[in-house]
Structures are given as structure tokens and as C-alpha cells.
Write a protein that holds these residues in place. Structure first.
Motif, PDB file in Angstrom:
ATOM      1  N   ARG A  54       7.419  57.604 -49.259  1.00  0.00           N
ATOM      2  CA  ARG A  54       8.231  57.796 -49.831  1.00  0.00           C
ATOM      3  C   ARG A  54       8.565  58.668 -50.703  1.00  0.00           C
ATOM      4  NH1 ARG A  54       3.533  59.489 -54.492  1.00  0.00           N
ATOM      5  NH2 ARG A  54       4.763  59.379 -56.265  1.00  0.00           N
ATOM      6  N   HIS A  55       8.656  59.198 -50.294  1.00  0.00           N
ATOM      7  CA  HIS A  55      10.256  61.140 -50.417  1.00  0.00           C
ATOM      8  C   HIS A  55      11.528  60.868 -49.706  1.00  0.00           C
ATOM      9  CE1 HIS A  55       7.675  62.543 -53.639  1.00  0.00           C
ATOM     10  NE2 HIS A  55       6.296  62.282 -52.989  1.00  0.00           N
ATOM     11  N   GLY A  56      11.426  60.546 -48.209  1.00  0.00           N
ATOM     12  CA  GLY A  56      12.294  60.497 -47.639  1.00  0.00           C
ATOM     13  C   GLY A  56      13.148  59.072 -46.788  1.00  0.00           C
ATOM     14  N   TYR A  57      11.914  58.485 -47.286  1.00  0.00           N
ATOM     15  CA  TYR A  57      12.849  56.822 -46.943  1.00  0.00           C
ATOM     16  C   TYR A  57      13.415  56.392 -47.335  1.00  0.00           C
ATOM     17  CZ  TYR A  57      13.386  53.060 -43.127  1.00  0.00           C
ATOM     18  OH  TYR A  57      13.714  52.164 -42.222  1.00  0.00           O
ATOM     19  N   LEU A  58      12.976  55.735 -48.791  1.00  0.00           N
ATOM     20  CA  LEU A  58      13.178  54.287 -49.502  1.00  0.00           C
ATOM     21  C   LEU A  58      14.328  55.271 -50.251  1.00  0.00           C
ATOM     22  CD1 LEU A  58       9.768  54.468 -51.265  1.00  0.00           C
ATOM     23  CD2 LEU A  58      10.737  53.295 -49.588  1.00  0.00           C
ATOM     24  N   ARG A  59      15.466  54.074 -50.466  1.00  0.00           N
ATOM     25  CA  ARG A  59      16.841  54.790 -51.306  1.00  0.00           C
ATOM     26  C   ARG A  59      16.639  55.095 -52.266  1.00  0.00           C
ATOM     27  NH1 ARG A  59      21.183  50.474 -48.866  1.00  0.00           N
ATOM     28  NH2 ARG A  59      21.934  52.147 -50.059  1.00  0.00           N
ATOM     29  N   ASP A  60      15.480  54.951 -53.460  1.00  0.00           N
ATOM     30  CA  ASP A  60      15.710  54.926 -54.593  1.00  0.00           C
ATOM     31  C   ASP A  60      14.512  56.177 -55.043  1.00  0.00           C
ATOM     32  OD1 ASP A  60      12.986  53.823 -53.907  1.00  0.00           O
ATOM     33  OD2 ASP A  60      13.144  52.098 -56.033  1.00  0.00           O
ATOM     34  N   ALA A  61      14.732  56.980 -53.792  1.00  0.00           N
ATOM     35  CA  ALA A  61      13.681  57.848 -53.660  1.00  0.00           C
ATOM     36  C   ALA A  61      14.340  59.186 -54.666  1.00  0.00           C
ATOM     37  CB  ALA A  61      13.083  59.109 -52.567  1.00  0.00           C
ATOM     38  N   PRO A  62      13.597  60.374 -55.428  1.00  0.00           N
ATOM     39  CA  PRO A  62      14.062  61.195 -56.505  1.00  0.00           C
ATOM     40  C   PRO A  62      15.547  62.237 -54.851  1.00  0.00           C
ATOM     41  CG  PRO A  62      12.141  60.686 -57.391  1.00  0.00           C
ATOM     42  CD  PRO A  62      12.416  59.896 -55.961  1.00  0.00           C
ATOM     43  N   LEU A  63      14.528  62.709 -54.159  1.00  0.00           N
ATOM     44  CA  LEU A  63      15.375  63.080 -53.330  1.00  0.00           C
ATOM     45  C   LEU A  63      16.145  62.689 -52.587  1.00  0.00           C
ATOM     46  CD1 LEU A  63      11.859  65.047 -50.990  1.00  0.00           C
ATOM     47  CD2 LEU A  63      13.595  65.486 -53.875  1.00  0.00           C
ATOM     48  N   ALA A  64      16.516  61.928 -52.789  1.00  0.00           N
ATOM     49  CA  ALA A  64      17.705  61.309 -52.218  1.00  0.00           C
ATOM     50  C   ALA A  64      18.302  61.719 -50.296  1.00  0.00           C
ATOM     51  CB  ALA A  64      18.794  61.288 -52.837  1.00  0.00           C
ATOM     52  N   LEU A  65      17.609  62.010 -49.768  1.00  0.00           N
ATOM     53  CA  LEU A  65      17.339  62.301 -48.151  1.00  0.00           C
ATOM     54  C   LEU A  65      17.570  60.512 -47.718  1.00  0.00           C
ATOM     55  CD1 LEU A  65      14.004  64.025 -47.951  1.00  0.00           C
ATOM     56  CD2 LEU A  65      16.419  65.521 -48.171  1.00  0.00           C
ATOM     57  N   GLU A  66      18.226  59.680 -47.578  1.00  0.00           N
ATOM     58  CA  GLU A  66      18.022  58.734 -47.510  1.00  0.00           C
ATOM     59  C   GLU A  66      20.095  59.219 -46.996  1.00  0.00           C
ATOM     60  OE1 GLU A  66      19.437  54.636 -47.080  1.00  0.00           O
ATOM     61  OE2 GLU A  66      19.495  55.663 -48.562  1.00  0.00           O
ATOM     62  N   ARG A  67      20.183  58.978 -48.382  1.00  0.00           N
ATOM     63  CA  ARG A  67      21.630  58.619 -48.989  1.00  0.00           C
ATOM     64  C   ARG A  67      22.218  59.884 -47.470  1.00  0.00           C
ATOM     65  NH1 ARG A  67      22.601  59.691 -53.977  1.00  0.00           N
ATOM     66  NH2 ARG A  67      23.492  62.149 -53.353  1.00  0.00           N
ATOM     67  N   VAL A  68      22.109  61.423 -47.710  1.00  0.00           N
ATOM     68  CA  VAL A  68      22.246  62.213 -47.231  1.00  0.00           C
ATOM     69  C   VAL A  68      22.058  62.168 -45.734  1.00  0.00           C
ATOM     70  CG1 VAL A  68      22.152  64.937 -46.864  1.00  0.00           C
ATOM     71  CG2 VAL A  68      22.010  63.766 -48.704  1.00  0.00           C
ATOM     72  N   PHE A  69      21.207  61.425 -44.559  1.00  0.00           N
ATOM     73  CA  PHE A  69      20.415  61.324 -43.292  1.00  0.00           C
ATOM     74  C   PHE A  69      22.309  60.211 -43.548  1.00  0.00           C
ATOM     75  CE2 PHE A  69      18.905  58.617 -41.014  1.00  0.00           C
ATOM     76  CZ  PHE A  69      18.400  58.863 -39.829  1.00  0.00           C
ATOM     77  N   ARG A  70      22.077  59.411 -44.031  1.00  0.00           N
ATOM     78  CA  ARG A  70      22.956  58.208 -43.603  1.00  0.00           C
ATOM     79  C   ARG A  70      24.500  58.284 -43.709  1.00  0.00           C
ATOM     80  NH1 ARG A  70      24.560  54.996 -46.343  1.00  0.00           N
ATOM     81  NH2 ARG A  70      22.312  55.239 -48.682  1.00  0.00           N
ATOM     82  N   ASP A  71      25.245  59.486 -44.581  1.00  0.00           N
ATOM     83  CA  ASP A  71      26.628  60.821 -44.641  1.00  0.00           C
ATOM     84  C   ASP A  71      26.175  61.130 -43.540  1.00  0.00           C
ATOM     85  OD1 ASP A  71      26.885  59.119 -47.052  1.00  0.00           O
ATOM     86  OD2 ASP A  71      26.613  60.706 -48.276  1.00  0.00           O
ATOM     87  N   LEU A  72      25.547  61.731 -43.320  1.00  0.00           N
ATOM     88  CA  LEU A  72      25.735  62.690 -41.819  1.00  0.00           C
ATOM     89  C   LEU A  72      25.249  62.565 -40.731  1.00  0.00           C
ATOM     90  CD1 LEU A  72      23.336  66.000 -43.159  1.00  0.00           C
ATOM     91  CD2 LEU A  72      25.627  65.565 -42.799  1.00  0.00           C
ATOM     92  N   ARG A  73      25.020  61.039 -40.660  1.00  0.00           N
ATOM     93  CA  ARG A  73      25.345  60.013 -38.853  1.00  0.00           C
ATOM     94  C   ARG A  73      26.765  60.292 -38.378  1.00  0.00           C
ATOM     95  NH1 ARG A  73      25.496  58.985 -35.291  1.00  0.00           N
ATOM     96  NH2 ARG A  73      24.822  57.570 -33.838  1.00  0.00           N
ATOM     97  N   SER A  74      27.948  60.173 -39.118  1.00  0.00           N
ATOM     98  CA  SER A  74      28.834  60.454 -39.035  1.00  0.00           C
ATOM     99  C   SER A  74      29.364  61.217 -38.994  1.00  0.00           C
ATOM    100  CB  SER A  74      29.540  59.528 -40.634  1.00  0.00           C
ATOM    101  OG  SER A  74      30.066  60.963 -41.509  1.00  0.00           O
ATOM    102  N   ALA A  75      29.243  62.627 -39.132  1.00  0.00           N
ATOM    103  CA  ALA A  75      29.744  63.922 -39.037  1.00  0.00           C
ATOM    104  C   ALA A  75      29.664  63.892 -37.297  1.00  0.00           C
ATOM    105  CB  ALA A  75      28.586  64.909 -39.343  1.00  0.00           C
ATOM    106  N   SER A  76      29.350  63.091 -36.208  1.00  0.00           N
ATOM    107  CA  SER A  76      29.299  63.564 -34.693  1.00  0.00           C
ATOM    108  C   SER A  76      30.739  62.383 -34.065  1.00  0.00           C
ATOM    109  CB  SER A  76      28.048  62.941 -34.077  1.00  0.00           C
ATOM    110  OG  SER A  76      27.739  61.934 -34.008  1.00  0.00           O
ATOM    111  N   LEU A  77      30.870  61.431 -35.379  1.00  0.00           N
ATOM    112  CA  LEU A  77      31.942  60.251 -35.176  1.00  0.00           C
ATOM    113  C   LEU A  77      33.461  61.271 -36.000  1.00  0.00           C
ATOM    114  CD1 LEU A  77      29.618  56.951 -35.771  1.00  0.00           C
ATOM    115  CD2 LEU A  77      29.717  58.231 -33.621  1.00  0.00           C
TER     116      LEU A  77
END
Length: 384
Positions: free
Chosen positions: A333-356
Motif C-alpha cells: 500500500r505505502h511502498g509499492y503502489l505508484r500513487d502512494a503518497p510516500l512516492a517510494l516507488e518513484r525514488v526506487f526506480r530513480d535510484l536503480r539507475s545509480a549503479s549504471l
């Protein structure tokens, strides 16, 4: 400085979700940065800039990343270019360009990627062509962060048609001097607002637009480009992960959070402890590397290079791991859904690029060789 950053952050926060959803360049964010004077953070005061240093760069990058990592990375890479100009541009180029950067008129993009060599920084394929006091630029780049919106470009090229691939020159080109043609689309997993699509650049610039010695980009890279890049990128990633951690703590401490989560759970507390440890160790390494770059007389020293490369790898890996753990902790509910208020899903995708973003494996390979040259682990005891 704080008031300038405070004025910009709400703009970044309000645009972040829409920028991510549409993979659109953060025009409003860049406009706010122009108007704030922060594009001129590293420009010396004598050219009209804020006269900031690398400590300022790191702090501002982390703060901006808390609201929109794409915009923060765009700004941080611009700062990397400004640092190179301040240190290595000719007097003529500094006098003409730096006041425009300070006034917010020029946002700078970096052109280092190239088909056939990928993101390898210290080699180039396309060659500069000299005609008296002019340089002919013909350059294809598969990835240019924010390039379609840039006002100027710092471009790596082979120093001439007969020069080896390792003889790399850095040249500045104003957008008005170039024919800029974009190709392809930009639809990545994360960092969608960076709009890092392909460009073809052609045009002619003055010889005075060389930044550093002809064929001497290695010196610029070792002393400025790489260290400033590693510091600024790592600050962005840490800032984004730190903000995600803060939002989760706020949720857990709220009345609604206490009803949904068992804050006495051993598993929850262990996960929070691991997250805090990752954030603290990354921050400590960042602070140490900042001292290295600020105080070290020789940035080519193996111990310094090991730490700088290690900072980038560590910050990329552990910042992503922090958000991965927070997603696990907060659940669907809070971590995985794209429309969750915490926006963890967006930051997760953004930070996946860091190693690349300049691949971790490439830096680890370099560090493996450097360890054979460094006799021990330097703890910097002389500064204790």
C-alpha cells in the motif's frame, strides 16, 4: 544560500510526480533554478556568481534531491561543468561565459557518451578539425542529460583526425553556434525527468573555447570532472534516500501509522537500524571524500582515487538498498503502489539507475588495480 534553496524546493516538489509520469524535462524546476541564482553557485563572485565551494554543491544537491532527483541530477551535472570551466577555461571564455552562467542564462550539459565506446570518459572517437583559429565540431552522443534544453555544451572529442583515441580534448560550444538535432525517444524506468536522449551536434567554435590543454582532458577529468561528479552524484542519491527515510519515519510516528504498523516489532526495528546505518556510512564517506578533494594536493594518489571511486559505488548501491528496504518495510500500500503518497516507488526506480551512471563494475575494476599500488588503508589519522 538556504533562502535560495528554500525558494526552489516547493517547485521541484510540486512538479516531481508529473515529470516522472510523462518523462518530461523539469522546465519549471530549471526556471526556478535560473531565477534563484543557483546555476551560478560555483561561479566566482568576480564574475557575478555566488562564489560557492564543493561543500555548498554537496549540500544543495542533497537538498534538491529530496524533492526531485531528476532535477537535482540535472543541476549537479551542470555544476560539474561549471567547475571545469572555472578551473580550466581560457581567460577569454571565462570572461564571456561565466557571467551568463551566473545570471541564469546558460544551463550547461555534458557530452561525453559516444557510440562505440559507451560512457568511457577518457577516450573519444569523433575528431576535432582545426581551421586556423576555429574548431569544427561534429559529434553524435547517444545520451546527453538535459541536452535538448541546454544553452551550452562541454564536449569531449579526439584532438584531431590523426590523434589517438586517448588524446581527448574538451571544448565548449554555445547552442547558438551549433545545429542541434535530437533523435530517438526517452522512456526509461527511472530518472525520467533528465530527458537524456540522443543528440547530433555540428558547428564551429573559436579555438579559445578549448577547456584545458589540447588532448589534455585526462588532467581535467582527474582533478575536476570525476571528483566533482562523484561527490555531486553521491550527494543526490544520499539526499533522495534520506528524504525517503524521513517520510517513512513520519508515517510510523503518526497516529495512522501506529494503527497500521507494530513499531515494537523486532523486524521493523532491525530494518530501520540497517537503513540508518547505510545512510550514516554513506554520509561519512562523502564527508571524507569532500575533505580529500578540498585538501589533497594530489588527487591522483591511489588512496584518494580508491575512496572517490568507492564513494560512487557505495552511494549508488546503499542508497538504492535503503529505498528497497523501505518498500519492503512499508509494504504494498505505502511502498509499492505508484500513487502512494510516500512516492517510494518513484525514488526506487530513480535510484536503480545509480549503479549504471558510469558503471560500478568499471570503477571496481579500476579500484582492483589501484589496490595493488596502495600499501594500506589510509585512515587519515593526521586529521584526527
Amino acid at each position: 544560500m538556504r533562502s535560495r534553496v528554500a525558494a526552489v524546493r516547493p517547485v521541484l516538489r510540486n512538479q516531481a510526480r508529473a515529470v516522472d509520469a510523462s518523462a518530461a524535462f523539469p522546465v519549471a524546476g530549471l526556471t526556478a533554478l535560473r531565477e534563484s541564482g543557483l546555476l551560478g553557485l560555483l561561479v566566482p563572485a568576480r564574475y557575478g556568481g555566488l562564489g560557492g565551494d564543493l561543500t555548498d554543491l554537496v549540500r544543495v544537491a542533497a537538498d534538491l534531491a529530496a524533492d526531485c532527483l531528476s532535477t537535482a541530477m540535472i543541476w549537479a551535472m551542470h555544476g560539474q561543468q561549471v567547475a571545469a570551466l572555472v578551473a580550466y577555461a581560457t581567460p577569454e571564455l571565462r570572461a564571456e561565459l561565466l557571467p551568463r552562467v551566473a545570471a541564469g542564462e546558460v544551463y550547461l550539459a555534458s557530452v561525453t557518451s559516444e557510440r562505440g565506446k559507451g560512457g568511457h570518459l577518457l577516450t573519444a572517437e569523433a575528431a576535432l578539425h582545426r581551421d586556423g583559429d576555429l574548431l569544427r565540431v561534429e559529434r553524435d552522443a547517444p545520451i546527453v542529460t538535459g541536452g535538448r534544453h541546454a544553452d551550452g555544451f562541454l564536449i569531449t572529442m579526439r584532438d584531431g583526425p590523426q590523434a589517438p583515441r586517448s588524446a581527448v580534448s574538451l571544448v565548449y560550444a554555445d547552442r547558438t553556434a551549433l545545429d542541434v538535432r535530437a533523435s530517438g525517444s526517452w522512456n526509461p524506468m527511472g530518472m525520467r525527468g533528465t530527458h537524456s536522449g540522443a543528440l547530433r551536434l555540428t558547428g564551429t567554435v573559436p579555438l579559445a573555447n578549448l577547456v584545458g590543454a589540447p588532448g589534455g582532458f585526462r588532467t581535467v577529468a582527474v582533478s575536476t570532472f570525476a571528483p566533482v561528479g562523484h561527490l555531486a552524484w553521491s550527494a543526490c542519491w544520499l539526499g533522495a534516500a534520506r528524504a525517503a527515510y524521513g517520510t517513512v519515519l513520519h508515517l510510523l510516528r503518526s497516529n495512522a501509522g501506529r494503527r497500521q504498523f507494530d513499531i515494537r516489532s523486532d523486524l521493523l526495528r532491525v530494518r530501520l537500524a540497517r537503513v540508518r546505518l547505510d545512510l550514516d556510512t554513506t554520509a561519512a564517506l562523502l564527508a571524507r571524500c569532500l575533505r580529500d578533494v578540498r585538501d589533497a594536493g594530489d588527487l591522483t594518489a591511489p588512496a584518494v582515487q580508491l575512496r572517490l571511486n568507492g564513494l560512487k559505488v557505495h552511494a549508488a548501491e546503499r542508497s538504492f538498498a535503503v529505498v528497497d528496504t523501505l518498500v519492503e518495510l512499508t509494504g504494498l500500500r505505502h511502498g509499492y503502489l505508484r500513487d502512494a503518497p510516500l512516492a517510494l516507488e518513484r525514488v526506487f526506480r530513480d535510484l536503480r539507475s545509480a549503479s549504471l551512471n558510469y558503471g560500478n563494475d568499471r570503477l571496481l575494476l579500476a579500484n582492483g588495480a589501484l589496490t595493488l599500488l596502495d600499501r594500506g588503508v589510509d585512515l587519515g589519522e593526521e586529521r584526527w
